[in-house]
Design a protein around this motif. Sequence first.
Motif, PDB file in Angstrom:
ATOM      1  N   THR A 613       0.252  -2.937  -2.486  1.00 45.86           N
ATOM      2  CA  THR A 613       1.649  -2.645  -2.718  1.00 45.86           C
ATOM      3  C   THR A 613       2.347  -3.907  -3.225  1.00 45.86           C
ATOM      4  O   THR A 613       2.207  -4.985  -2.639  1.00 45.86           O
ATOM      5  CB  THR A 613       2.326  -2.164  -1.427  1.00 45.86           C
ATOM      6  OG1 THR A 613       1.596  -1.050  -0.908  1.00 45.86           O
ATOM      7  CG2 THR A 613       3.750  -1.735  -1.701  1.00 45.86           C
ATOM      8  N   SER A 614       3.097  -3.783  -4.317  1.00 45.29           N
ATOM      9  CA  SER A 614       3.800  -4.935  -4.876  1.00 45.29           C
ATOM     10  C   SER A 614       5.234  -4.961  -4.367  1.00 45.29           C
ATOM     11  O   SER A 614       5.713  -4.026  -3.716  1.00 45.29           O
ATOM     12  CB  SER A 614       3.771  -4.888  -6.400  1.00 45.29           C
ATOM     13  OG  SER A 614       4.451  -3.746  -6.875  1.00 45.29           O
ATOM     14  N   VAL A 619       2.454   0.754  -6.314  1.00 42.89           N
ATOM     15  CA  VAL A 619       1.132   0.503  -5.742  1.00 42.89           C
ATOM     16  C   VAL A 619       0.164   0.230  -6.880  1.00 42.89           C
ATOM     17  O   VAL A 619       0.106   0.982  -7.862  1.00 42.89           O
ATOM     18  CB  VAL A 619       0.652   1.698  -4.897  1.00 42.89           C
ATOM     19  CG1 VAL A 619      -0.763   1.471  -4.392  1.00 42.89           C
ATOM     20  CG2 VAL A 619       1.601   1.925  -3.721  1.00 42.89           C
ATOM     21  N   TRP A 620      -0.583  -0.861  -6.748  1.00 46.34           N
ATOM     22  CA  TRP A 620      -1.602  -1.222  -7.730  1.00 46.34           C
ATOM     23  C   TRP A 620      -2.938  -0.693  -7.232  1.00 46.34           C
ATOM     24  O   TRP A 620      -3.379  -1.008  -6.126  1.00 46.34           O
ATOM     25  CB  TRP A 620      -1.638  -2.729  -7.939  1.00 46.34           C
ATOM     26  CG  TRP A 620      -0.412  -3.225  -8.651  1.00 46.34           C
ATOM     27  CD1 TRP A 620       0.816  -3.458  -8.107  1.00 46.34           C
ATOM     28  CD2 TRP A 620      -0.287  -3.493 -10.047  1.00 46.34           C
ATOM     29  NE1 TRP A 620       1.710  -3.858  -9.065  1.00 46.34           N
ATOM     30  CE2 TRP A 620       1.058  -3.897 -10.278  1.00 46.34           C
ATOM     31  CE3 TRP A 620      -1.164  -3.444 -11.122  1.00 46.34           C
ATOM     32  CZ2 TRP A 620       1.525  -4.243 -11.529  1.00 46.34           C
ATOM     33  CZ3 TRP A 620      -0.697  -3.793 -12.378  1.00 46.34           C
ATOM     34  CH2 TRP A 620       0.633  -4.181 -12.573  1.00 46.34           C
ATOM     35  N   ASP A 660       4.970 -14.992  -3.314  1.00 50.32           N
ATOM     36  CA  ASP A 660       5.629 -15.101  -4.613  1.00 50.32           C
ATOM     37  C   ASP A 660       5.476 -13.847  -5.457  1.00 50.32           C
ATOM     38  O   ASP A 660       5.949 -13.809  -6.594  1.00 50.32           O
ATOM     39  CB  ASP A 660       5.063 -16.301  -5.379  1.00 50.32           C
ATOM     40  CG  ASP A 660       5.341 -17.617  -4.669  1.00 50.32           C
ATOM     41  OD1 ASP A 660       6.429 -17.727  -4.074  1.00 50.32           O
ATOM     42  OD2 ASP A 660       4.475 -18.504  -4.701  1.00 50.32           O
ATOM     43  N   GLY A 661       4.822 -12.862  -4.909  1.00 50.02           N
ATOM     44  CA  GLY A 661       4.647 -11.619  -5.639  1.00 50.02           C
ATOM     45  C   GLY A 661       3.403 -11.558  -6.490  1.00 50.02           C
ATOM     46  O   GLY A 661       3.171 -10.559  -7.187  1.00 50.02           O
ATOM     47  N   TYR A 662       2.586 -12.597  -6.469  1.00 50.36           N
ATOM     48  CA  TYR A 662       1.350 -12.581  -7.242  1.00 50.36           C
ATOM     49  C   TYR A 662       0.348 -11.621  -6.595  1.00 50.36           C
ATOM     50  O   TYR A 662       0.194 -11.579  -5.369  1.00 50.36           O
ATOM     51  CB  TYR A 662       0.741 -13.982  -7.313  1.00 50.36           C
ATOM     52  CG  TYR A 662       1.388 -14.875  -8.335  1.00 50.36           C
ATOM     53  CD1 TYR A 662       1.011 -14.820  -9.678  1.00 50.36           C
ATOM     54  CD2 TYR A 662       2.377 -15.783  -7.967  1.00 50.36           C
ATOM     55  CE1 TYR A 662       1.613 -15.636 -10.624  1.00 50.36           C
ATOM     56  CE2 TYR A 662       2.988 -16.608  -8.900  1.00 50.36           C
ATOM     57  CZ  TYR A 662       2.597 -16.527 -10.226  1.00 50.36           C
ATOM     58  OH  TYR A 662       3.189 -17.333 -11.157  1.00 50.36           O
ATOM     59  N   LEU A 663      -0.349 -10.887  -7.451  1.00 50.32           N
ATOM     60  CA  LEU A 663      -1.428 -10.009  -7.006  1.00 50.32           C
ATOM     61  C   LEU A 663      -2.742 -10.724  -7.270  1.00 50.32           C
ATOM     62  O   LEU A 663      -3.028 -11.103  -8.407  1.00 50.32           O
ATOM     63  CB  LEU A 663      -1.394  -8.675  -7.753  1.00 50.32           C
ATOM     64  CG  LEU A 663      -0.060  -7.929  -7.741  1.00 50.32           C
ATOM     65  CD1 LEU A 663      -0.186  -6.649  -8.556  1.00 50.32           C
ATOM     66  CD2 LEU A 663       0.395  -7.630  -6.333  1.00 50.32           C
ATOM     67  N   PRO A 676       3.273  -8.938 -11.563  1.00 52.63           N
ATOM     68  CA  PRO A 676       3.752  -7.733 -12.246  1.00 52.63           C
ATOM     69  C   PRO A 676       4.787  -8.001 -13.334  1.00 52.63           C
ATOM     70  O   PRO A 676       4.853  -7.264 -14.319  1.00 52.63           O
ATOM     71  CB  PRO A 676       4.353  -6.908 -11.100  1.00 52.63           C
ATOM     72  CG  PRO A 676       3.604  -7.359  -9.890  1.00 52.63           C
ATOM     73  CD  PRO A 676       3.337  -8.812 -10.107  1.00 52.63           C
ATOM     74  N   ARG A 677       5.542  -9.075 -13.198  1.00 55.84           N
ATOM     75  CA  ARG A 677       6.582  -9.328 -14.198  1.00 55.84           C
ATOM     76  C   ARG A 677       5.999  -9.748 -15.548  1.00 55.84           C
ATOM     77  O   ARG A 677       6.712  -9.737 -16.565  1.00 55.84           O
ATOM     78  CB  ARG A 677       7.532 -10.418 -13.680  1.00 55.84           C
ATOM     79  CG  ARG A 677       6.897 -11.781 -13.530  1.00 55.84           C
ATOM     80  CD  ARG A 677       7.945 -12.874 -13.324  1.00 55.84           C
ATOM     81  NE  ARG A 677       7.295 -14.170 -13.166  1.00 55.84           N
ATOM     82  CZ  ARG A 677       7.137 -14.777 -11.994  1.00 55.84           C
ATOM     83  NH1 ARG A 677       7.582 -14.205 -10.886  1.00 55.84           N
ATOM     84  NH2 ARG A 677       6.542 -15.943 -11.918  1.00 55.84           N
TER      85      ARG A 677
END
Length: 916
Positions: A613-614, A619-620, A660-663, A676-677
Amino acid sequence: MKTNNVAVLSITRGNKLSRTRKVPDFRLVFLGLFLMGWLPLGASQPDLFYELLDRRDGLASMSVSSLAQDSRGFLWIGTQGGLHRYNGSTMTLYEHLPFDENSLTSNVVQSLYYDSAGDILWVGTYQGLNSLDLRTNTLSSLVRNDRPDSLRHNVVTAVIRDTQGRLWVGTLGGLHRMNQEGTGFIWYQPSDQDGHIANATIRSIHQGTDGRLWVMSNSGLYLYREATDDFILMVGTSRENTASNLGMIIREDSRGLLYLGFWDGGVVVYDPQSDRVVQTIVPDDLRIYSMILDSQENVWIGTWGGGLFLYERESGQLYWSQAQRGVKGSLSGNIVYSLLEDRTGMIWVGIHGGGLNKFNPLSRSFQQLTHDPNNSQSLTAGSVSSIFKDSLGRYWIGTYNGGLNLMEEFGSGYTRFTHSPGDSTSLSNNIIRDLTQDSQGHIWVATNQFLNRYNEDGTFTRFRTRELDGPLGIPDQTIMAILPHTVQGQYWLGTYSQGVVLWGPEQGVIETLQIPDNLVYSILRDSRQRLWIATNQGVHLYDNGMVQSMYRDGTRRGLAGQTARAIALDAQENVWVGTVEGGVTVISPDFQVIRHFGKDDGLVSYTVSGLLTSNDGTVWVTTNRGVSQVSLEQGVLLSLTQEQGLTYDEFSSGSMRDEDGYLILGNVDGVSRIHPRDFFAAQSPFPPVISEVYVQDFSTPLIPPAGKSAEVFVPWNQNNIFIEFATLDYSGSRSARFFYMLEGFDSQWVDGGDRRQVGYTNLPPGRYTFRVAFNPPSSLDDFPMESTLHIHVESPPHQRWWAFVLYGLTTILVVYGISQIRVRRALGNQIDTLEKMQHQLETANKKLNYLSYHDSLSGLGNRRMFSNTIHHEWTRCRRSGEPISLITVDIDYFKRYNDNMGHPAGDSVIETVAQV
């Protein structure tokens, strides 16, 4: 020429391996040519290499678990993403399709067996046994159910049909023999008692040239005794003729000797006649997993992480090949999942996570390169199975068979932790299953062999099974998932064979959950402290002692796939379940299915490896073919594969999202971090085979084997036919040139070059013969190898024989009827005729009178009856002073309905309303 130092082992008289000498990396060319009788020993040869089949060639998964070849020559490739039929140029994928009974029960194919008796391919999967009828291209399945004669376990590891026609099936739950009706199985219950196979895990079944049946299990090699219908142990540690009981595979040479591959025991050569072990082949890596004897009876030995070994029978030398990252032509991976020699002599090597390698003994081979263990600034080899970032900001990356990596910062500061034999403070096993951190800051590492707790001095504390550590031990040596309990010092453990338990290092097993399946892949806790458990048999919700289960039941109220590998929780507390066979199923907090996502919805594959989940709530979904970004409301938003720039698009189970939101997504060759950005030959010795026939875009199965004529019947109103053909010589040493002709339509042979298909449209009715060959007509006498297809195009109904018969009968009946009418008229009586006419006139008058007052369509009174009736009633009411009422009924939207649907439909409505 460059050489590499590779250890070579040879057999001595005492059956011990001794080190001999170092050899250059061109030795396999020399070996292959020497075996072919081309060159003497000592001749220098050029470097050789593998050819690799991967996603670009049509593989749905890079993990090739099983291989087979049918009588036509098609290569069948079992992977963890489905079953493939390969014709040398293209692949046809057979996979599980949710809610489709004529599809595989699972995409995780474990074993393949071609049954020539019925022209059937048996496909053993993680969800039961499938039979693919190659004559009709139809699938049927046999799976575990409530019947006493069903399979006792759905993971099918071995299939064979013996010379008496009996089908034997090996599973992780024991050995089965199909009953005479072919509808169920007789189960040979595992037991330590005499006459039984002691261990339930069956790995290989083989019938020797002498007719005896042999079964390899994790308790050794057993011989089936026909007279008593039981088994006796022939090779095992209790007989002191092998160092390991973990039997994996059986092969037999022309002398009747059995080559037995044992995990941790090497290859044992056993003579059934003398009942003794005559030789042991001991490669540097003893994790034997696959093995074949080629046509020269050289032994190819695949290991689980140590690469591929080739034992040359004549010289007694052992050659070794390992993967070399970035080197074209080297082995593509070190986990050798499957091996096959095809009828052209090609050696196929299926790699776990590395695709399919082809070794051509006539021209090419692998280079003798090994993985460089000295590069500490790279991840260890192996697919990434778990990724975790601890409270200190360090990244922990667990691999499958490569141990554990610690990074102080992402991409730098590597520290490797691997298992060191003899060192009890090292990592207990190199197969990492899960990673977590508890409330006290301890890092826990779940492996294939025991549970580990990391100590900050770089050592590990091992927690072993109860058989080794007593009551405080863990219940199973393989821990698949670990989740800290809300109570400090307690942990939920998901295991390979014992389900889910609550365990603590100071308490031992505190609680064992009673769930329907014991093979656990993942555990998740929601905000209500409920446990969601993904298993090999569905997903289960544990809530305060109660268990709810959801399976694939063939409807949209259940899971789309049975094997639940991954689970994730979104912001609305919905649980996303990733399956191996059916994509993603989203379940609400009250355990109801909300939605399914599959390939039809834009998902890149049905085989899901992970869910993440991002920060934006999407959802990735990582799969074996790429990654998709999915929104519950909007569906699939984005899909990424190699075509969109991904270096590797076969993802593994490891993944995480940092603050930081990195997957950070694990794949078969490391990890990918994204945010995602950031996203805005000459002629073959085998004839060509007609591989597929499409009639009006519908595929038609071909029943006869290659080289014999097949027949296709084409309807008169679907007379468009498309024919595909191929050469099933996989050596690729020379390009194929095809010549074809449709006799009855083509006036001469057509040179198709390397084109492998041809289409004919609007074929006139008649009989045709399609012929395809590798040679022009002038040389067919020298090489008369071709395939033929008989095509019957039906005539239109008015041109068929029965139509002409009907025409003749109709003419005869008409002539006969006319003559009879004339006779009757001549014999008729004038009075009878007048009476008939009078009766007809009276009837007509009555009908005419009725029609004058009634509508012919509805049967209701018409305007004339209405006028008479209203006049009569008006006069009566006026005379009596009573009121009169008139009700009219209109049919809503009748004109629009009549215009859109036509007058016959409008008439039908009027009739129906009139009846009401």
